[in-house]
Design a protein around this motif. Structure first.
Motif, short mmCIF file in Angstrom:
data_model
loop_
_atom_site.label_atom_id
_atom_site.label_comp_id
_atom_site.label_asym_id
_atom_site.label_seq_id
_atom_site.Cartn_x
_atom_site.Cartn_y
_atom_site.Cartn_z
N LYS A 34 1.21 -1.01 0.06
CA LYS A 34 -0.13 0.43 0.12
C LYS A 34 0.55 1.42 -0.39
O LYS A 34 1.94 0.49 0.79
CB LYS A 34 -0.76 0.04 0.71
N THR A 35 0.28 2.13 -0.29
CA THR A 35 0.80 3.75 -1.13
C THR A 35 0.20 4.99 -0.32
O THR A 35 -0.69 4.72 -0.29
CB THR A 35 1.53 3.74 -1.80
N THR A 36 1.28 5.28 -0.21
CA THR A 36 0.75 7.01 0.95
C THR A 36 1.71 8.05 0.21
O THR A 36 2.79 7.98 0.50
CB THR A 36 0.69 6.34 2.68
N CYS A 38 6.13 9.42 -1.16
CA CYS A 38 5.69 7.98 -1.27
C CYS A 38 6.06 7.09 0.17
O CYS A 38 7.24 7.06 -0.40
CB CYS A 38 5.25 7.66 -2.15
N HIS A 91 5.96 3.29 1.63
CA HIS A 91 5.30 2.39 0.82
C HIS A 91 6.33 1.12 2.19
O HIS A 91 6.81 0.54 1.57
CB HIS A 91 5.13 1.87 -0.70
N ASN A 150 5.22 -1.65 3.12
CA ASN A 150 5.22 -2.78 2.98
C ASN A 150 5.73 -3.43 1.39
O ASN A 150 5.89 -4.96 1.66
CB ASN A 150 3.90 -3.85 3.27
N ILE A 173 -2.08 -1.08 -9.66
CA ILE A 173 -3.38 -1.04 -8.50
C ILE A 173 -2.64 1.37 -8.32
O ILE A 173 -1.27 1.33 -7.43
CB ILE A 173 -3.27 -1.26 -7.19
N GLY A 217 -3.09 4.26 -5.43
CA GLY A 217 -4.34 5.10 -4.58
C GLY A 217 -4.33 6.70 -5.40
O GLY A 217 -5.67 6.53 -6.47
N GLN A 269 -9.73 2.57 -11.46
CA GLN A 269 -9.55 0.87 -10.99
C GLN A 269 -9.92 0.34 -11.49
O GLN A 269 -10.45 -0.40 -12.69
CB GLN A 269 -10.34 0.72 -9.77
#
Lengths: 112, 114
Positions: free
Chosen positions: A3-5, A22, A24, A26, A101, A103, B44
């Motif tokens: 997952k990225t933030t 960014c 990440h 995990n 994927i 975000g 998506q």
């Protein structure tokens, strides 16, 4: 999938260098880090991709620290035309194939 | 060299109707993926086609189906349209060089369901 933030939005002025970070935490061993740019009402456009250390192309630089838990997209001397949404993606493209994927992205606004 | 093309550009449909969107990949590309992008959100993943078969699928209901033709072009079909299906539908293609992860996106089809 990692997952990225990233920040929701950023402001800058023409001629400045912009760094978008960014997170990440995990990220997996086989994951690559990729950045896309999207202008309003257009499809995303590939900017840069890297695995570790530093990658540079004619558009941007990508800095990845040794632990790979974050990455920074650097845009040198931005102009008004760099106003767009920037997406950080992390994935094992060999196994994911065409599955990207996305975000929320970072909405960059460049002002005169 | 033409990039990824999509048609139509805009489309307005009524709830319950069916729609077909079309995509021609970049020349030399054999893999096509479809994405749905709602306003203010990131794209998506819907599904991916390679060698005329659906290879991967995202979390979308069976109302979303697709097809890939021998010339690598693709269609996205959506049945029983809902208001929530209003979005920008993007097509992306990937080349034969499997060492390159870059995907090329088309301009999208803006679907409005009323």
């Amino acid at each position: 999938l990692a997952k990225t933030t990233q920040p929701i939005s950023m402001d800058s002025y023409e001629g400045q260098e912009v760094n978008i970070t960014c997170s990440h935490n995990n990220i997996a061993t086989n994951d690559y880090i990729t950045w896309y740019q999207q202008f309003p009402s257009q499809g995303p456009r590939f900017i840069i991709q890297g695995y570790k250390t530093k990658v540079t192309n004619e558009v941007a630089s990508l800095f990845i620290p040794a632990d790979r838990k974050s990455s920074t997209l650097s845009l040198p001397r931005v102009s008004l035309s760099d106003t767009a949404v920037y997406y950080c993606l992390v994935g094992d493209w060999d196994n994911q194939g065409g599955k990207l994927i996305f975000g929320q992205g970072t909405e960059l606004s460049v002002k005169p | 060299d033409a990039g990824v093309t999509q048609s139509p550009t805009h489309l307005i449909k009524t709830r319950g109707q069916q729609v077909t969107l079309r995509c021609s990949p970049k020349s030399g590309h054999d893999t096509v993926s479809w994405y749905q992008q709602a306003l203010g959100q990131g794209p998506q993943f819907i599904f991916q086609y390679y060698e005329e078969e659906e290879r991967q699928r995202g979390n979308f209901p069976d109302r979303f189906s697709g097809h890939q033709f021998p010339n690598y072009s693709s269609e996205l079909n959506v049945n029983a349209l809902l208001l929530g299906d209003s979005a920008l539908y993007l097509c992306a293609s990937r080349g034969l060089d499997r060492n390159s992860y870059e995907q090329y996106f088309g301009p999208g089809t803006r679907l409005t369901v009323t």
